[in-house]
Design a protein around this motif. Structure first.
Motif, short mmCIF file in Angstrom:
data_model
loop_
_atom_site.label_atom_id
_atom_site.label_comp_id
_atom_site.label_asym_id
_atom_site.label_seq_id
_atom_site.Cartn_x
_atom_site.Cartn_y
_atom_site.Cartn_z
N LEU A 19 0.86 -1.08 -0.04
CA LEU A 19 0.17 0.09 -0.05
C LEU A 19 0.75 1.17 0.04
O LEU A 19 0.70 2.17 -0.67
CB LEU A 19 -0.83 0.10 1.14
CG LEU A 19 -1.89 1.15 1.14
CD1 LEU A 19 -2.90 1.28 -0.03
CD2 LEU A 19 -2.68 1.15 2.49
N SER A 20 1.72 1.32 0.81
CA SER A 20 2.71 2.44 0.83
C SER A 20 3.56 2.74 -0.40
O SER A 20 3.82 3.87 -0.87
CB SER A 20 3.61 2.33 2.24
OG SER A 20 4.67 1.36 2.16
N PHE A 22 2.44 1.77 -3.69
CA PHE A 22 1.52 2.20 -4.17
C PHE A 22 1.34 3.60 -3.96
O PHE A 22 1.57 4.80 -4.98
CB PHE A 22 0.07 1.56 -3.96
CG PHE A 22 -1.22 2.43 -4.76
CD1 PHE A 22 -1.44 2.22 -6.27
CD2 PHE A 22 -1.74 3.51 -4.31
CE1 PHE A 22 -2.42 3.18 -6.91
CE2 PHE A 22 -2.68 4.24 -4.81
CZ PHE A 22 -3.14 3.95 -6.02
N ASP A 23 1.38 4.21 -2.80
CA ASP A 23 1.09 5.64 -2.52
C ASP A 23 2.46 6.58 -3.19
O ASP A 23 2.18 7.45 -3.70
CB ASP A 23 1.03 5.71 -0.97
CG ASP A 23 0.62 7.20 -0.72
OD1 ASP A 23 -0.30 7.54 -0.80
OD2 ASP A 23 1.71 7.57 0.16
N ARG A 24 3.60 5.88 -2.97
CA ARG A 24 5.09 6.57 -3.31
C ARG A 24 4.98 6.79 -4.77
O ARG A 24 5.48 7.69 -5.30
CB ARG A 24 6.11 6.26 -2.56
CG ARG A 24 6.00 6.19 -1.29
CD ARG A 24 5.38 7.37 -0.55
NE ARG A 24 5.78 8.50 -0.74
CZ ARG A 24 5.38 9.62 -0.48
NH1 ARG A 24 4.24 9.83 0.36
NH2 ARG A 24 5.98 10.89 -0.75
N SER A 26 2.63 5.95 -6.96
CA SER A 26 1.76 6.95 -7.93
C SER A 26 1.82 8.47 -7.85
O SER A 26 1.78 9.30 -8.65
CB SER A 26 0.32 6.72 -7.35
OG SER A 26 0.43 7.13 -6.09
N GLU A 27 2.69 8.76 -6.68
CA GLU A 27 2.89 10.38 -6.43
C GLU A 27 4.15 10.57 -7.43
O GLU A 27 4.25 11.69 -8.07
CB GLU A 27 3.23 10.55 -4.87
CG GLU A 27 3.88 11.98 -5.08
CD GLU A 27 3.63 12.66 -3.65
OE1 GLU A 27 3.25 11.75 -2.60
OE2 GLU A 27 3.64 13.92 -3.42
N ALA A 39 3.06 6.52 -17.33
CA ALA A 39 2.18 5.45 -17.48
C ALA A 39 2.68 4.30 -16.82
O ALA A 39 2.40 3.41 -16.34
CB ALA A 39 1.67 5.31 -18.78
N SER A 42 3.06 4.56 -13.24
CA SER A 42 1.43 4.26 -12.75
C SER A 42 1.10 2.80 -12.68
O SER A 42 0.54 2.15 -11.73
CB SER A 42 0.62 5.15 -13.45
OG SER A 42 0.92 6.59 -13.37
N ALA A 43 1.72 2.09 -13.74
CA ALA A 43 1.23 0.90 -13.82
C ALA A 43 2.04 -0.03 -12.70
O ALA A 43 1.40 -1.16 -12.18
CB ALA A 43 1.53 0.13 -15.05
N ALA A 45 2.79 1.06 -9.82
CA ALA A 45 1.99 1.43 -8.51
C ALA A 45 0.73 0.45 -8.55
O ALA A 45 0.26 -0.13 -7.34
CB ALA A 45 1.75 2.88 -8.41
N ALA A 46 0.12 0.28 -9.68
CA ALA A 46 -1.17 -0.42 -9.64
C ALA A 46 -1.04 -1.94 -9.58
O ALA A 46 -1.89 -2.51 -8.77
CB ALA A 46 -1.74 -0.17 -11.13
N MET A 49 -1.36 -2.76 -5.62
CA MET A 49 -2.71 -3.02 -5.08
C MET A 49 -3.31 -4.42 -5.52
O MET A 49 -4.26 -4.76 -5.01
CB MET A 49 -3.59 -1.71 -5.71
CG MET A 49 -3.23 -0.61 -5.21
SD MET A 49 -2.96 -0.26 -3.25
CE MET A 49 -4.45 -0.83 -2.81
#
Lengths: 213, 213
Positions: A19-20, A22-24, A26-27, A39, A42-43, A45-46, A49
């Motif tokens: 989760l963390s 993902f958070d970092r 995505s930022e 992209a 972001s992928a 990061a996704a 999840m």
């Protein structure tokens, strides 16, 4: 609750790690210099999840809440992320690559200690990786003709690992049943030291793959 | 390139819609008041990247780059997001819910106009939704005993739709081959007006489901 507290702790560590991350990521994706880079990160990061959802389902089926499992470890992860906030796009990519790799190594080690069905869960999560080819390409291209950038990123990679091991040692020291699980898994206290050494060696190989060895 | 420019435009709109939704939701997730809320909105964000990956693969197989397909529409989406930046967690949830629902309605309409294999692609992306039960629960609980919050969120929902339709009209007006595809799909210019009306009606039903009708 139909699962050992040591296992709950372990899955809580993995889940909050996802989760963390993902958070970092995505930022950090927002600061990408290209749409393709944005992209790609972001992928990555996704994908975290997706792992998170598997752990959440596994715990829920056994009457455990993922939020409760994660809570003891939030501080250590957030401290790690705060102490290793990337100051550039390349630092973000190296962090994503190193973090994903370290997590994969850890999952692989952990799977060896576990019985079913936990072993299958951890191996399933591990199998869904391979989003990091983009990071390899970008970092290699950036350092090819720039020794200064190379040296700075090599230092950055060492710092990422150092800070991660520091936080990992706190986590192991604080959670009795988690410690017990790791000691049993690795054999003894010397086994934990050997585990940390292996993680360091694998990190070294990964840095070499980026051209930062 | 082995695909019509109108289709490329259409997929570019959908793809950038997904990528920018990922971006906004992952940022909003950080402001969640609970760990469960943070994970739920992060999971909704991550689902967007799953859709994005399918569109990217589809275009790549036909020799088109997703970055090129998205580029003409970045400004309109970014303007929409900037003009509808949530100022609270509840506004974030309503936006995620309304945005996902609007996208699903649009995908459903679009699928009707398309031939294979585009139709299957769009229906596949559409099928992978259903992450919004959390938003429904949270919003309903928050407005149950608070008329003021209810009224403010109802107004917020209307603004989200209004700004979306404004940007959508610009997009349709600017891209000839996309306009042609939509005119052919809906029948005529009156068909476009009817499409916008249907989207508004479905939005109304969705607001009612949130308790904001």
């Amino acid at each position: 609750m139909d699962v050992d507290q040591g296992i709950v702790d372990l899955l809580g560590v993995l889940a909050y790690g996802e989760l963390s991350a993902f958070d970092r990521m995505s930022e950090d994706a927002r600061a990408a210099p290209t749409l393709a880079g944005r992209a790609a990160l972001s992928a990555m990061a996704a994908a975290e999840m997706g792992h998170y959802a598997r752990i959440e389902r596994f715990l829920a089926e056994r009457g455990a809440r993922i939020e409760d499992a994660m809570r003891p470890f939030i501080g250590h992860f957030d401290t790690w992320h705060a102490s290793t906030a990337p100051r550039s796009w390349l630092e973000s990519l190296v962090k994503a690559y190193v973090g994903d790799g370290l997590a994969a190594d850890l999952y692989r080690e952990i799977a060896d200690w576990l019985n079913e069905p936990e072993r299958t869960l951890v191996l399933d999560v591990l199998a869904d990786t391979g989003h990091s080819a983009f990071a390899e390409r970008e970092v290699q291209a950036a350092i090819e003709h720039d020794r200064t950038v190379r040296d700075r990123l090599a230092l950055w990679g060492r710092r990422l690992l150092g800070e991660a091991l520091t936080q990992a040692q706190y986590v192991v020291a604080e959670r009795d049943q988690l410690t017990e699980l790791i000691v049993t898994g690795t054999g003894d206290l010397a086994g934990i030291a050997a585990l940390f050494r292996r993680l360091q060696q694998q990190h070294g190989k990964r840095m070499a793959a980026l051209g930062l060895g």
